[in-house]
Design a protein around this motif. Structure first.
Motif, PDB file in Angstrom:
ATOM      1  N   ILE A  27       0.869  -1.187  -0.013  1.00  0.00           N
ATOM      2  CA  ILE A  27       0.140  -0.050  -0.083  1.00  0.00           C
ATOM      3  C   ILE A  27       1.061   1.148   0.071  1.00  0.00           C
ATOM      4  CG2 ILE A  27      -1.641   1.305   1.245  1.00  0.00           C
ATOM      5  CD1 ILE A  27      -2.896  -1.294   2.448  1.00  0.00           C
ATOM      6  N   GLY A  28       0.612   2.118  -0.945  1.00  0.00           N
ATOM      7  CA  GLY A  28       1.453   3.505  -1.029  1.00  0.00           C
ATOM      8  C   GLY A  28       2.378   3.450  -1.889  1.00  0.00           C
ATOM      9  N   ASP A  29       2.894   2.248  -2.517  1.00  0.00           N
ATOM     10  CA  ASP A  29       4.105   2.205  -3.555  1.00  0.00           C
ATOM     11  C   ASP A  29       3.349   3.002  -4.827  1.00  0.00           C
ATOM     12  OD1 ASP A  29       5.665   0.630  -1.762  1.00  0.00           O
ATOM     13  OD2 ASP A  29       5.383  -1.226  -2.995  1.00  0.00           O
ATOM     14  N   ARG A  30       4.494   3.463  -5.405  1.00  0.00           N
ATOM     15  CA  ARG A  30       4.430   4.119  -6.703  1.00  0.00           C
ATOM     16  C   ARG A  30       4.443   3.183  -7.737  1.00  0.00           C
ATOM     17  NH1 ARG A  30       7.745   7.533  -3.474  1.00  0.00           N
ATOM     18  NH2 ARG A  30       6.916   9.557  -3.343  1.00  0.00           N
ATOM     19  N   THR A  43      10.830   2.073  -7.336  1.00  0.00           N
ATOM     20  CA  THR A  43      11.504   2.563  -6.269  1.00  0.00           C
ATOM     21  C   THR A  43      12.780   3.654  -6.415  1.00  0.00           C
ATOM     22  OG1 THR A  43      12.675   0.460  -5.986  1.00  0.00           O
ATOM     23  CG2 THR A  43      10.456   0.626  -5.033  1.00  0.00           C
ATOM     24  N   ILE A  52      -0.783   5.181  -7.434  1.00  0.00           N
ATOM     25  CA  ILE A  52      -0.401   5.068  -6.149  1.00  0.00           C
ATOM     26  C   ILE A  52      -1.277   3.650  -5.585  1.00  0.00           C
ATOM     27  CG2 ILE A  52      -0.175   5.739  -3.946  1.00  0.00           C
ATOM     28  CD1 ILE A  52       1.721   7.317  -5.682  1.00  0.00           C
ATOM     29  N   ALA A  54      -3.446   1.295  -3.606  1.00  0.00           N
ATOM     30  CA  ALA A  54      -4.484   1.446  -2.442  1.00  0.00           C
ATOM     31  C   ALA A  54      -4.542   0.082  -1.756  1.00  0.00           C
ATOM     32  CB  ALA A  54      -5.775   2.035  -3.150  1.00  0.00           C
ATOM     33  N   GLY A  65      -5.690   1.374  -7.287  1.00  0.00           N
ATOM     34  CA  GLY A  65      -4.905   2.430  -6.899  1.00  0.00           C
ATOM     35  C   GLY A  65      -5.416   3.913  -7.484  1.00  0.00           C
ATOM     36  N   ARG A  66      -4.700   4.812  -6.952  1.00  0.00           N
ATOM     37  CA  ARG A  66      -5.131   6.049  -7.285  1.00  0.00           C
ATOM     38  C   ARG A  66      -4.370   6.649  -8.504  1.00  0.00           C
ATOM     39  NH1 ARG A  66      -3.174  11.014  -5.536  1.00  0.00           N
ATOM     40  NH2 ARG A  66      -2.301   9.843  -3.635  1.00  0.00           N
ATOM     41  N   ARG A  73       9.906  10.103  -9.919  1.00  0.00           N
ATOM     42  CA  ARG A  73      10.151  10.002  -8.526  1.00  0.00           C
ATOM     43  C   ARG A  73      11.546  11.228  -8.467  1.00  0.00           C
ATOM     44  NH1 ARG A  73       9.688   6.185  -4.537  1.00  0.00           N
ATOM     45  NH2 ARG A  73      11.551   6.728  -3.620  1.00  0.00           N
TER      46      ARG A  73
END
Length: 75
Positions: A27-30, A43, A52, A54, A65-66, A73
């Motif tokens: 969760i929260g990973d790009r 990363t 992103i 969810a 995901g959003r 990055r």
């Protein structure tokens, strides 16, 4: 379109989208795309991403995901 046909898709920043994973994601990973078109965590500095996560998932899962649009990055 039918299976295996190309389709154009338009998304707007903030929309919730579904993405098929090609690796492990938290969760929260790009998330960006792999060479095979599946979603993978991005990363490294200067990696491009567009979602992103969810939800967490592993290769083969379809998660929500959003959509944030093409983003890079920071170094």
């Amino acid at each position: 379109p039918k299976a295996d046909e190309v389709a154009e898709v338009a998304n707007f920043p903030g929309e919730i989208v579904k993405i098929k994973l090609g690796g492990t994601v938290a969760i929260g990973d790009r998330i960006g795309t792999s060479a095979t078109g599946t979603g993978v965590a991005k990363t490294a500095d200067a990696d491009w991403y567009c979602v992103i996560a969810a939800e967490a998932g592993v290769s083969g899962d379809i998660i929500s995901g959003r959509f944030v649009g093409p983003s890079q990055r920071a170094s």
